[in-house]
Design a protein around this motif. Structure first.
Motif, mmCIF file in Angstrom:
data_model
loop_
_atom_site.group_PDB
_atom_site.id
_atom_site.type_symbol
_atom_site.label_atom_id
_atom_site.label_comp_id
_atom_site.label_asym_id
_atom_site.label_seq_id
_atom_site.Cartn_x
_atom_site.Cartn_y
_atom_site.Cartn_z
ATOM 1 N N LEU A 118 37.818 41.203 43.243
ATOM 2 C CA LEU A 118 36.924 42.400 43.321
ATOM 3 C C LEU A 118 35.673 42.204 43.724
ATOM 4 O O LEU A 118 35.036 41.130 43.450
ATOM 5 C CB LEU A 118 37.437 43.450 41.791
ATOM 6 C CG LEU A 118 38.574 43.512 41.507
ATOM 7 C CD1 LEU A 118 38.508 43.973 40.074
ATOM 8 C CD2 LEU A 118 39.311 44.535 42.305
ATOM 9 N N LEU B 36 33.416 40.714 37.177
ATOM 10 C CA LEU B 36 33.071 40.108 35.873
ATOM 11 C C LEU B 36 33.610 41.023 34.638
ATOM 12 O O LEU B 36 33.562 40.581 33.710
ATOM 13 C CB LEU B 36 31.387 40.071 36.077
ATOM 14 C CG LEU B 36 30.735 38.993 36.766
ATOM 15 C CD1 LEU B 36 29.341 39.288 36.675
ATOM 16 C CD2 LEU B 36 31.398 37.631 36.462
ATOM 17 N N GLY B 37 33.850 42.183 34.910
ATOM 18 C CA GLY B 37 34.527 42.742 33.761
ATOM 19 C C GLY B 37 35.965 42.621 33.724
ATOM 20 O O GLY B 37 36.566 43.028 32.940
ATOM 21 N N ALA B 38 36.643 42.129 34.881
ATOM 22 C CA ALA B 38 38.102 42.396 34.982
ATOM 23 C C ALA B 38 38.716 40.952 34.838
ATOM 24 O O ALA B 38 40.045 40.845 34.195
ATOM 25 C CB ALA B 38 38.701 42.753 36.498
ATOM 26 N N CYS B 39 37.814 39.941 35.137
ATOM 27 C CA CYS B 39 38.528 38.493 34.944
ATOM 28 C C CYS B 39 38.526 38.081 33.458
ATOM 29 O O CYS B 39 37.570 38.128 32.909
ATOM 30 C CB CYS B 39 37.692 37.595 35.922
ATOM 31 S SG CYS B 39 37.972 35.807 35.588
ATOM 32 N N ILE B 40 39.894 37.669 33.192
ATOM 33 C CA ILE B 40 39.820 37.260 31.865
ATOM 34 C C ILE B 40 39.660 35.932 31.816
ATOM 35 O O ILE B 40 39.649 35.334 30.437
ATOM 36 C CB ILE B 40 41.257 37.832 31.167
ATOM 37 C CG1 ILE B 40 41.530 37.737 29.614
ATOM 38 C CG2 ILE B 40 42.394 36.786 31.796
ATOM 39 C CD1 ILE B 40 42.681 38.443 29.235
ATOM 40 N N ALA C 277 49.084 34.924 40.651
ATOM 41 C CA ALA C 277 48.917 34.368 39.250
ATOM 42 C C ALA C 277 48.132 35.512 38.204
ATOM 43 O O ALA C 277 48.092 35.289 37.025
ATOM 44 C CB ALA C 277 48.534 32.995 39.149
ATOM 45 N N PRO D 33 46.535 37.738 35.937
ATOM 46 C CA PRO D 33 47.161 38.720 34.947
ATOM 47 C C PRO D 33 46.504 39.999 34.977
ATOM 48 O O PRO D 33 47.055 41.072 34.647
ATOM 49 C CB PRO D 33 47.446 38.117 33.518
ATOM 50 C CG PRO D 33 46.139 37.025 33.854
ATOM 51 C CD PRO D 33 46.081 36.638 34.909
ATOM 52 N N THR D 34 45.178 39.913 35.367
ATOM 53 C CA THR D 34 44.396 41.399 35.164
ATOM 54 C C THR D 34 44.323 42.092 36.318
ATOM 55 O O THR D 34 43.731 43.216 36.171
ATOM 56 C CB THR D 34 43.007 41.002 34.415
ATOM 57 O OG1 THR D 34 42.426 40.156 35.354
ATOM 58 C CG2 THR D 34 43.384 40.308 33.131
ATOM 59 N N GLY D 35 44.321 41.484 37.408
ATOM 60 C CA GLY D 35 44.126 42.153 38.767
ATOM 61 C C GLY D 35 42.617 42.113 38.956
ATOM 62 O O GLY D 35 42.092 42.755 40.005
ATOM 63 N N ALA D 36 41.932 40.918 38.479
ATOM 64 C CA ALA D 36 40.813 40.807 39.034
ATOM 65 C C ALA D 36 40.739 40.041 40.498
ATOM 66 O O ALA D 36 39.874 40.576 41.276
ATOM 67 C CB ALA D 36 39.748 39.696 38.108
ATOM 68 N N HIS E 18 45.923 42.765 43.387
ATOM 69 C CA HIS E 18 47.343 42.506 43.932
ATOM 70 C C HIS E 18 47.910 43.377 45.011
ATOM 71 O O HIS E 18 48.845 42.982 45.622
ATOM 72 C CB HIS E 18 48.161 42.709 42.682
ATOM 73 C CG HIS E 18 48.203 41.734 41.477
ATOM 74 N ND1 HIS E 18 49.449 41.135 40.859
ATOM 75 C CD2 HIS E 18 47.268 40.776 41.086
ATOM 76 C CE1 HIS E 18 49.127 40.540 40.152
ATOM 77 N NE2 HIS E 18 47.679 40.176 40.194
ATOM 78 N N GLU F 205 46.505 44.358 35.274
ATOM 79 C CA GLU F 205 47.958 44.540 36.054
ATOM 80 C C GLU F 205 48.995 44.295 34.898
ATOM 81 O O GLU F 205 48.690 44.285 33.575
ATOM 82 C CB GLU F 205 48.137 43.194 36.658
ATOM 83 C CG GLU F 205 47.329 43.161 38.098
ATOM 84 C CD GLU F 205 47.889 44.167 39.118
ATOM 85 O OE1 GLU F 205 49.090 44.392 39.294
ATOM 86 O OE2 GLU F 205 47.077 44.709 39.690
ATOM 87 N N GLN G 154 51.344 42.492 34.066
ATOM 88 C CA GLN G 154 51.550 41.060 33.550
ATOM 89 C C GLN G 154 50.534 40.793 32.212
ATOM 90 O O GLN G 154 50.956 40.464 30.947
ATOM 91 C CB GLN G 154 51.241 40.060 34.346
ATOM 92 C CG GLN G 154 51.733 38.712 33.673
ATOM 93 C CD GLN G 154 50.958 37.406 34.774
ATOM 94 O OE1 GLN G 154 50.776 37.491 35.814
ATOM 95 N NE2 GLN G 154 51.089 36.214 33.988
ATOM 96 N N GLY H 79 29.825 46.852 31.621
ATOM 97 C CA GLY H 79 30.757 46.750 32.539
ATOM 98 C C GLY H 79 31.206 45.287 32.964
ATOM 99 O O GLY H 79 32.079 44.890 33.842
#
Lengths: 273, 289
Positions: A47, A53-57, A105, A107-110, A113, B78, B80, B149
């Protein structure tokens, strides 16, 4: 009772202040990380940086599933946000796997997909940033960046141009086309120079952007099937009599030739003092 | 220098029996780390790290604390990640408490060592502060995610920096971990895990209702007031009601959400006052605090 209350008040105030300073410090630290270093690229489908930075776990599953060990996780103290995946094209470029395992791989959609064709990835944009050292610009036939490009003849083409220095050769200029360049970094990785002349930059750094209200007249004309300017008069020069305009770059030339109608005048010309 | 804690238990029960739960925990913690580390040799039993992982390429696991922070940044993960969180939540419904802190978290080894050294060197507490501070920090991590954010806390979260660092490379992270070690050793007793860590605070809230497994002072009548359990317990305030509540008809089961189920009190007690209890309606005597 009173001392208890006083202690509670001082404790809470101290804690709130401490917490506030802590948050402020963290905030400034994070500000220094918001802009990714220009030689650092995110995996395919990432993204835009702020959202990323907010989406990546920060789990490293993309790193694990990268079959070429291209991706790394940022470590504390580097200029990339701790724990986020990146790669440096000059070190290892993205091999552009067709099944894009790193995206699958995530999981969060950072890594988005909805990216299912690797050719649609935009990890960055290659820019031939130094025309003074690029061997092809110097008139040699290096062509390496062009040859290694996975989208050869689409993302990088060789544009032929007259070599003004030698006056008799051609220059084959590697030219990047942003509508096909995925930013995989192969060109930067394989540039034969000590320091690559072609570099993959983050798209916002590499790409200009037209004002939203800009319209390209010729495209609009093609879309509409007719000119949007009324009336559509063909271009025309208003030149003085006896003068014409030459398109080859010579500018205005006089129509009048040095020759008179009588050929004898020309033949005798040599003899006039 | 202080004498070794639990000397009486060692003479009475033997070394192995008085370190049983400690050994089990260390084995668990290190095995989990090793399973992740095998990934460096392309053996993928546990893939990823504690933030999010996949077991045997099928079962996803996702940290609900991080997941919540991601939701607060207004990103919708997602499927998962949703499945992974669901699985971990179910685990918490079964196991409960702050078992993560004692059995999984790699920071536990660091802070336990700091505490051990602190005790041996007899370093006096210079600084006391409230154990509630962790909830403030927890709140800050949520607010910062909401406002910026971005997962601000994850830039320096020592728990994930350590675990991720061991697996993927530490960088300057060692300094942070060393800092926590020194904080625990020199400045305040059990400062990180017991007072500040928002990860533990989050898990305490999550495991609050679950009481399937509890440490219980079943034989509290046998207590000889040696106080060793209070010395060894990372959250000593949780022991008092269970151990001393007989008069007020308080259950001998430790119901505090801050009990990490580490079992050190069981190990250390020479009188075998404590044990792990599988709660059912029958042995859940009295009311909980």
């Amino acid at each position: 009772m009173d001392t208890k209350r006083r202690k509670f008040l001082t404790d809470s105030t101290a804690m709130a202040c401490g917490a506030g300073f802590f948050a402020l410090g963290l905030h400034f630290y994070s500000r220094s990380l918001h802009a990714l270093p220009p030689n650092t690229l995110r995996p395919p489908g990432a993204l835009p940086e702020e959202d990323f930075l907010g989406a990546c776990i920060r789990c490293g599953l993309c790193v694990r599933d990268c079959p070429f060990d291209t991706l790394k996780l940022a470590q504390l103290g580097t200029a990339v946000a701790t724990g986020t995946p990146y790669f440096i094209a000059r070190e290892v470029a993205c091999e552009m796997c067709e099944d894009i395992p790193c995206v699958v791989a995530c999981p969060t959609g950072a890594l988005d997909h909805s990216l299912n064709n690797i050719d649609d990835a935009r990890m960055g944009l290659a820019v031939l940033i130094d025309q003074e050292t690029c061997l092809n610009f110097l008139g040699l036939r290096c062509d390496v960046c062009y040859r290694v490009c996975p989208a050869i003849d689409e993302a990088i083409t060789l544009e032929i141009e007259h070599n003004k220095r030698s006056g008799m050769h051609a220059r084959f200029l590697p030219t990047v086309h942003s509508d096909h360049c995925t930013g995989c970094g192969k060109c930067e990785k394989s540039c034969v120079l000590e320091e690559a002349a072609i570099k993959v930059l983050p798209v916002p750094l590499a790409k200009g952007s037209l004002g939203k209200h800009y319209r390209l007249g010729w495209e609009e004309k093609q879309k509409a099937g007719h000119s949007l300017v009324n009336p559509d008069t063909p271009h025309q020069y208003y030149l003085p009599k006896g003068v014409q305009y030459d398109h080859a770059g010579k500018g205005l030339i006089k129509e009048k030739t040095p020759f008179s109608d009588n050929p004898l005048d020309t033949l005798n010309k040599e003899f006039t003092p | 220098m202080n004498t070794l804690i639990g000397a009486e238990a060692i003479t009475k029960k033997g070394w192995l029996k008085s370190h049983r739960w400690l050994l089990l925990r260390r084995i668990t913690q290190i095995s989990i780390l090793l399973l992740f580390l095998l990934g460096n040799f392309n053996i993928f039993i546990l893939k990823g790290n504690l933030s999010s992982s996949v077991f045997l390429d099928t079962l996803p696991m996702t940290d609900p604390y991080l997941f919540l922070q991601i939701l607060l940044t207004q990103h919708y993960p997602e499927t998962q990640a949703f499945l992974g969180v669901l699985f971990i939540l179910i685990c918490y419904l079964i196991i409960g408490g702050r078992s993560y802190c004692a059995w999984v978290c790699p920071m536990n080894i660091i802070t336990d060592s700091a505490y051990w050294l602190r005790y041996r060197l007899n370093i006096k507490n210079r600084f006391t502060f409230s154990r509630q501070n962790r909830y403030w920090l927890l709140l800050i991590t949520f607010i910062s995610s909401l406002l910026t954010g971005s997962l601000l806390w994850e830039l320096i979260n020592p728990v994930s920096v350590l675990h991720r660092g061991i697996i993927f490379g530490m960088g300057m992270g060692w300094l942070l971990i060393l800092g926590i070690f020194l904080l625990d050793l020199l400045i305040a007793k059990r400062a990180w895990c017991g007072h500040l860590c928002p990860v533990g605070a989050f898990y305490s809230l999550l495991g609050k209702r679950t009481k399937v497994f509890t440490v219980s002072a079943q034989q509290r009548d046998a207590c000889n007031d040696c106080m060793e359990c209070f010395v060894i317990c990372p959250e000593p305030q949780v022991i008092t009601p269970a151990l001393k509540g007989a008069k007020n008809n308080i259950s001998p089961n430790i119901h505090s959400e801050h009990c990490t189920h580490c079992g050190r009190c069981i190990d250390i007690c020479s009188e075998s006052v404590f044990n792990f209890q599988l709660n059912s309606k029958n042995n859940n005597k009295g009311s909980s605090l």
